[in-house]
Motif scaffolding. Structure first.
Motif: not given
Length: 382
Positions: A349-364
């Protein structure tokens, strides 16, 4: 403004006071309910109705209700006699915006009452629209939540962690779709797909394809037969001929020692294991569904050996298509792989959330994720 008054003397007094209020208005007059209803149905609907409660063809609260039915958008100010103040209050309770006592009307009070009534009516309409919108949004949310899949698993040999985020604002469902089912022989089948486009039509088509896949799978359809059936559904249900869908289908063997992959234009999966970390699983594939004439496409199946424990992560391209870095280049599959390797030790669960969160932050800096995103983490062993 519409003055509904059958008495010529009272009508003249109201007209003279209106002239002294400073209001800029076009005044029309009706002498009966029938005339008022005709005027209210015209193309120039008044913003405010000044209504006498005693007309030849209607009186009292029945008259107020009739006017409100005829013009639900106009403000209504009731004109009543000194001895009928209670009737004026009842008219406000019935839906009128204000009331005035004929014997006490002054130009300033009349102007203030009209302004107040119009403003109050606009506020009521706005509040009603907001409430209706909120109820529609809640109903849509309940509907969309009901359309998201619940994995159909008979055992816990495969553990599923999925997350779905639509690209559309104020929506719970987009064109991406996924599902997981376990067959009677113990094999586990997983699906992820992406309908081109981001609107409600694409969301509905995604749900249709997911339900079709589950039905065909449970009925025993396999390989190219299953893909052709899904393509038939897509061709029949899509709103426009240019719409297509990418798909990846996985079949885990009952012993979980192999997995068979079949791809239709979809991105590769991520394989995560204790011994090798994270890697992209590139397998041979065929075209996206809906691109070639019916019956021409082929989608080869590739069998892969699985480690004793690990996870396969399926995702749609919305996860890695965001812009990032000084040059605004796409994150891409390799950028996503680097993130997966960095966080491969996290729980599912943490991996899935982290992948979505970090890709969002990188493209913010470039507006964040704009496409739908679905991520399905399928874990076995340990």
């Amino acid at each position: 403004m519409l003055l509904v008054e059958d008495d010529d003397g009272d009508a003249l007094l109201v007209e003279e006071m209106l002239a002294d209020t400073g209001l800029v208005t076009e005044l029309r007059r009706a002498r009966s309910l029938a005339e008022a209803e005709t005027a209210l149905r015209s193309t120039h609907t008044p913003q405010c109705v000044l209504l006498d409660l005693h007309l030849p063809d209607a009186q009292g609260l029945d008259l107020v209700r009739a006017i409100l039915r005829a013009s639900p958008r106009a403000a209504v100010v009731v004109l009543t006699g000194l001895a009928e103040e209670s009737t004026g209050l009842s008219a406000v309770s019935a839906g009128a915006q204000d009331y005035l006592l004929k014997g006490l009307i002054e130009p300033s009070a009349l102007g203030r009452s009209i302004r107040y009534a119009v403003q109050r009516r606009q506020s009521e309409r706005a509040a009603s629209a907001i409430q209706a919108s909120r109820l529609r949004a809640e109903e849509n949310a309940r509907l969309e939540r009901g359309l998201l899949p619940s994995p159909l698993l008979r055992s816990d040999t495969i553990r599923v962690h999925a997350r779905y985020e639509p690209g559309r604002e104020q929506a719970l469902l987009g064109g991406d779709f996924y599902d997981v089912v376990e067959s009677s022989d113990g094999s586990v089948r997983a699906l992820i797909g992406d309908v081109s486009g981001h609107g409600p039509d694409e969301a509905a088509l995604g749900v249709c394809l997911r339900v079709a896949w589950r039905s065909f799978t449970l009925a025993g359809a396999r390989g190219d037969t299953l893909m052709h059936l899904m393509e038939e559904i897509l061709n029949a249900e899509r709103a426009r001929e240019e719409i297509f869908a990418t798909v990846t289908s996985l079949t885990f063997s009952p012993r979980l020692d192999t997995v068979t992959s079949q791809r239709a234009g979809h991105p590769p999966a991520l394989l995560i294991s204790h011994t090798r970390g994270a890697e992209l699983v590139e397998t041979e594939g065929g075209p996206a569904l809906g691109l070639l004439p019916a019956g021409l496409a082929r989608w080869p199946e590739t069998e892969l050996a699985l480690p004793p424990s690990g996870a396969l992560v399926l995702f749609t391209d919305g996860l890695f298509e965001g812009r990032t870095g000084p040059g605004g280049q796409r994150l891409g599959e390799e950028g996503l792989l680097a993130l997966a390797r960095k966080h491969a030790g996290l729980l599912a669960g943490s991996l899935v959330d982290t992948l979505i969160t970090e890709t969002q932050e990188l493209s913010a800096e470039y507006g964040g994720h704009k496409d739908d995103r679905a991520v399905v983490h399928l874990e076995w062993g340990r």
